[in-house]
Design a protein around this motif. Structure first.
Motif, PDB file in Angstrom:
ATOM      1  N   LEU A 158     -43.491  13.104   5.341  1.00 22.38           N
ATOM      2  CA  LEU A 158     -42.138  13.958   5.286  1.00 22.38           C
ATOM      3  C   LEU A 158     -42.265  14.526   4.094  1.00 22.38           C
ATOM      4  O   LEU A 158     -42.245  14.020   3.181  1.00 22.38           O
ATOM      5  CB  LEU A 158     -40.932  13.082   5.642  1.00 22.38           C
ATOM      6  N   THR A 160     -40.094  17.236   1.500  1.00 21.95           N
ATOM      7  CA  THR A 160     -38.803  17.625   1.128  1.00 21.95           C
ATOM      8  C   THR A 160     -38.816  17.910  -0.454  1.00 21.95           C
ATOM      9  O   THR A 160     -39.598  17.643  -1.079  1.00 21.95           O
ATOM     10  CB  THR A 160     -37.603  16.690   1.407  1.00 21.95           C
ATOM     11  N   TYR A 254     -40.971  15.935  -2.883  1.00 16.39           N
ATOM     12  CA  TYR A 254     -41.301  14.417  -2.264  1.00 16.39           C
ATOM     13  C   TYR A 254     -42.029  14.394  -1.306  1.00 16.39           C
ATOM     14  O   TYR A 254     -41.859  15.244  -0.449  1.00 16.39           O
ATOM     15  CB  TYR A 254     -39.946  13.947  -2.069  1.00 16.39           C
ATOM     16  N   ILE A 256     -43.072  11.558   1.540  1.00 21.07           N
ATOM     17  CA  ILE A 256     -42.625  10.292   2.182  1.00 21.07           C
ATOM     18  C   ILE A 256     -43.656   9.994   3.467  1.00 21.07           C
ATOM     19  O   ILE A 256     -43.693  10.604   4.273  1.00 21.07           O
ATOM     20  CB  ILE A 256     -41.198  10.095   2.711  1.00 21.07           C
ATOM     21  N   GLU A 265     -36.838   9.105   7.900  1.00 18.31           N
ATOM     22  CA  GLU A 265     -35.638   9.666   7.769  1.00 18.31           C
ATOM     23  C   GLU A 265     -34.390   8.905   7.215  1.00 18.31           C
ATOM     24  O   GLU A 265     -33.521   9.197   6.353  1.00 18.31           O
ATOM     25  CB  GLU A 265     -34.926  10.319   8.903  1.00 18.31           C
ATOM     26  N   LEU A 268     -35.254   9.213   3.689  1.00 19.86           N
ATOM     27  CA  LEU A 268     -34.797  10.523   3.239  1.00 19.86           C
ATOM     28  C   LEU A 268     -33.373  10.506   2.725  1.00 19.86           C
ATOM     29  O   LEU A 268     -33.048  11.057   2.025  1.00 19.86           O
ATOM     30  CB  LEU A 268     -34.870  11.686   4.289  1.00 19.86           C
ATOM     31  N   LYS A 269     -32.607   9.646   3.392  1.00 20.54           N
ATOM     32  CA  LYS A 269     -31.078   9.919   3.339  1.00 20.54           C
ATOM     33  C   LYS A 269     -30.760   8.944   2.040  1.00 20.54           C
ATOM     34  O   LYS A 269     -30.074   9.613   1.326  1.00 20.54           O
ATOM     35  CB  LYS A 269     -30.266   8.809   4.440  1.00 20.54           C
ATOM     36  N   SER A 272     -31.618  11.594  -0.811  1.00 21.52           N
ATOM     37  CA  SER A 272     -30.459  12.743  -0.853  1.00 21.52           C
ATOM     38  C   SER A 272     -29.330  11.825  -1.608  1.00 21.52           C
ATOM     39  O   SER A 272     -28.746  12.667  -2.260  1.00 21.52           O
ATOM     40  CB  SER A 272     -30.269  13.009   0.621  1.00 21.52           C
ATOM     41  N   LEU A 282     -31.115  18.084  -1.478  1.00 23.21           N
ATOM     42  CA  LEU A 282     -32.389  18.426  -0.905  1.00 23.21           C
ATOM     43  C   LEU A 282     -32.270  19.828  -0.206  1.00 23.21           C
ATOM     44  O   LEU A 282     -31.059  20.146   0.467  1.00 23.21           O
ATOM     45  CB  LEU A 282     -32.901  17.300   0.061  1.00 23.21           C
ATOM     46  N   THR A 287     -37.539  20.943   4.471  1.00 23.41           N
ATOM     47  CA  THR A 287     -37.906  19.675   4.690  1.00 23.41           C
ATOM     48  C   THR A 287     -38.332  19.569   6.258  1.00 23.41           C
ATOM     49  O   THR A 287     -37.842  20.084   7.163  1.00 23.41           O
ATOM     50  CB  THR A 287     -36.448  18.762   4.865  1.00 23.41           C
TER      51      THR A 287
END
Length: 498
Positions: A158, A160, A254, A256, A265, A268-269, A272, A282, A287
């Protein structure tokens, strides 16, 4: 190469006071900020601007100098901010003192070997390579190569990044990053922690604002890494163990690596949430998740650029055809690092081969349209144009350059473009004087103006050290009509970073 944080305090100070560290972008070689930095450093003599002020700079909006570069030919722009050298050198003196440098480097060392692997700690060259070239090499080795290795272990990546990272950074978070949130909060207003001093110095050049730091210097890159390292630490505290994922960070970008999009995800949270504590957020549009880690680890424009590496010379033998291929590539990947690299390579090829263009105006039109869509390619495009137009009959040159100027003047936020347009039209062989309103261009033209507001400074010697005319280290009129590839070497080295 070695990390900047591994230098001694004395060597770190020397590094920060380089002209290429003060502004790590591209300027023509007749412009250098090193003379001003040296004079300001001599006047301050290890001290700070606060000892020489007649009033508070926090209440002025133009203490620093802003230079805007267009990103898409329309209304997207990138702000470069040249810090007032009195404040910049003061910050250097503050950070690189024998009392403070060990504290800062010790704190940075605590971020190493955490859950988030930082691949963007500022580095310095230990050989003949420039520091910028060394940083690019570090990007390739630390990010792309490691990402490819992770394709053996993970099925998802991922991507972002942070929206307007430097512009949104909450300056009070510098103190949190250095001393910890609780200690900083408890000491605020009672004592002056190092982080608070850094914070106040930065705000002095930015109208007292607590949101944002200057963009364009190694010093600010260094401080941004300090805050982002603190965010990495917060992320690690939430995720605890990296048993089924990996995170790579290059500045505000970033990656991931996981084996499911659900896990990606979740992580990611967390990222963020922790970024939000220091004022950052972000970018949703940038993303995305790829289920092919190998393919997703290399930027699409870079893969496409590799395919176009020789500009299709086997069936695109003329400059015009090669420009057309770049034009097509630029429409698909505007302002990309790959496009900038390819344009830079064509510039070198055209100059070295001394190729004479056919249908000159057609080729000028194609080249200019590349830079209208992708304005950050203009330094190399200007080099190509300088070669092409130098071969035109003398009586036609001014008319062609005027057409170029008229076209580029329609691009909004084009201060950075004007600096380079001035470079190719100022030589005696061309001799065109444009009434640019960009302050740097006006200084090159001999106008006695200020780049930085100095009305708040009470020391006459310090004011004299800040005279903008000192950035001109040779007469722009004496520069060659045709730009050499060496003049935009930094442009090419920087291309793959973005």
């Amino acid at each position: 190469m070695k990390k900047l944080q591994d230098l001694s305090a004395e060597d770190a100070k020397k590094h920060f006071l380089k002209g290429s560290s003060y502004f790590n972008g591209d300027f023509p070689d007749y412009i250098s900020f090193e003379p001003i930095l040296e004079e300001v450093s001599a006047v301050l003599n290890g001290g700070y601007f606060t000892e020489h002020k007649a009033s508070n700079p926090d209440f002025l909006s133009d203490v620093n100098y802003s230079l805007v570069a267009n990103k898409d030919g329309r209304f997207a722009w990138r702000p470069y901010e040249l810090m007032n050298p009195a404040i910049y050198v003061s910050l250097v003196n503050l950070l690189s003192s024998t009392d403070h440098w060990p504290e800062i480097t010790a704190r940075l060392a605590t971020f190493d070997n955490g859950i988030v692997t930082c691949c963007s700690s500022p580095v310095v060259s230990d050989d003949k390579q420039s520091d910028q070239a060394t940083q690019v090499k570090n990007w390739w080795q630390a990010v792309e190569q490691r990402s490819l290795v992770y394709s053996l272990e993970y099925s998802h990546v991922l991507h972002t990044d942070v929206t307007d990272c430097y512009g949104s950074l909450y300056t009070h978070s510098i103190s949190w990053a250095l001393h910890g949130y609780e200690k900083s909060k408890a000491a605020r207003g009672k004592s002056k922690l190092l982080g608070d001093k850094i914070d106040s110095f930065i705000r002095a050049g930015r109208y007292g604002q607590t949101n944002g730091i200057s963009q364009g210097s190694v010093l600010m890159d260094f401080l941004a890494e300090l805050v982002l390292g603190y965010v990495d630490e917060l992320i690690a505290g939430e995720l605890e163990e990296a048993d089924n994922f990996k995170i790579l960070r290059y500045r505000d970008d970033y990656r991931i690596f996981t084996n499911s999009d659900v896990r990606a995800e979740q992580i990611l949270k967390v990222i963020s949430d922790k970024l939000r504590t220091v004022g950052m957020r972000l970018g949703v549009s940038k993303t995305f998740v790829s289920t092919n880690v190998f393919e997703g680890s290399i930027k699409p424009d870079k893969l496409a650029g590799i395919d176009l590496q020789d500009l299709g010379e086997s069936n695109a033998k003329t400059i015009q055809k090669q420009l057309l291929r770049l034009h097509s590539f630029g429409r698909k990947h505007p302002n990309s690092g790959a496009l900038r690299r390819l344009v830079g390579e064509l510039h070198s090829k055209v100059i070295e081969a001394k190729l004479k263009p056919e249908e000159l105006l057609v080729q000028v039109a194609i080249a200019i349209d590349i830079s209208v869509v992708s304005p950050l390619t203009f330094p190399a495009i200007a080099g190509i144009l300088s070669h092409m137009i130098s071969l035109a009959p003398p009586e036609e040159k001014e008319g062609i350059w005027n057409q170029v100027y008229e076209k580029m003047s329609k691009v909004p936020y084009n201060g950075y473009l004007e600096v380079w347009l001035q470079r190719v039209t100022k030589p005696k062989a061309v001799g065109i004087e444009y009434n640019s309103q960009e302050a740097v261009c006006r200084v090159v033209n001999g106008e006695d103006i200020d780049l930085w507001n100095t009305s708040w400074i009470g020391n006459k010697k310090l004011k004299e050290a800040l005279r903008a005319s000192k950035i001109i280290v040779k007469d722009a009129k004496d520069t060659p009509e045709v730009m050499t590839p060496k003049e935009v070497e930094l442009f090419k080295k920087n291309a793959w970073q973005y």
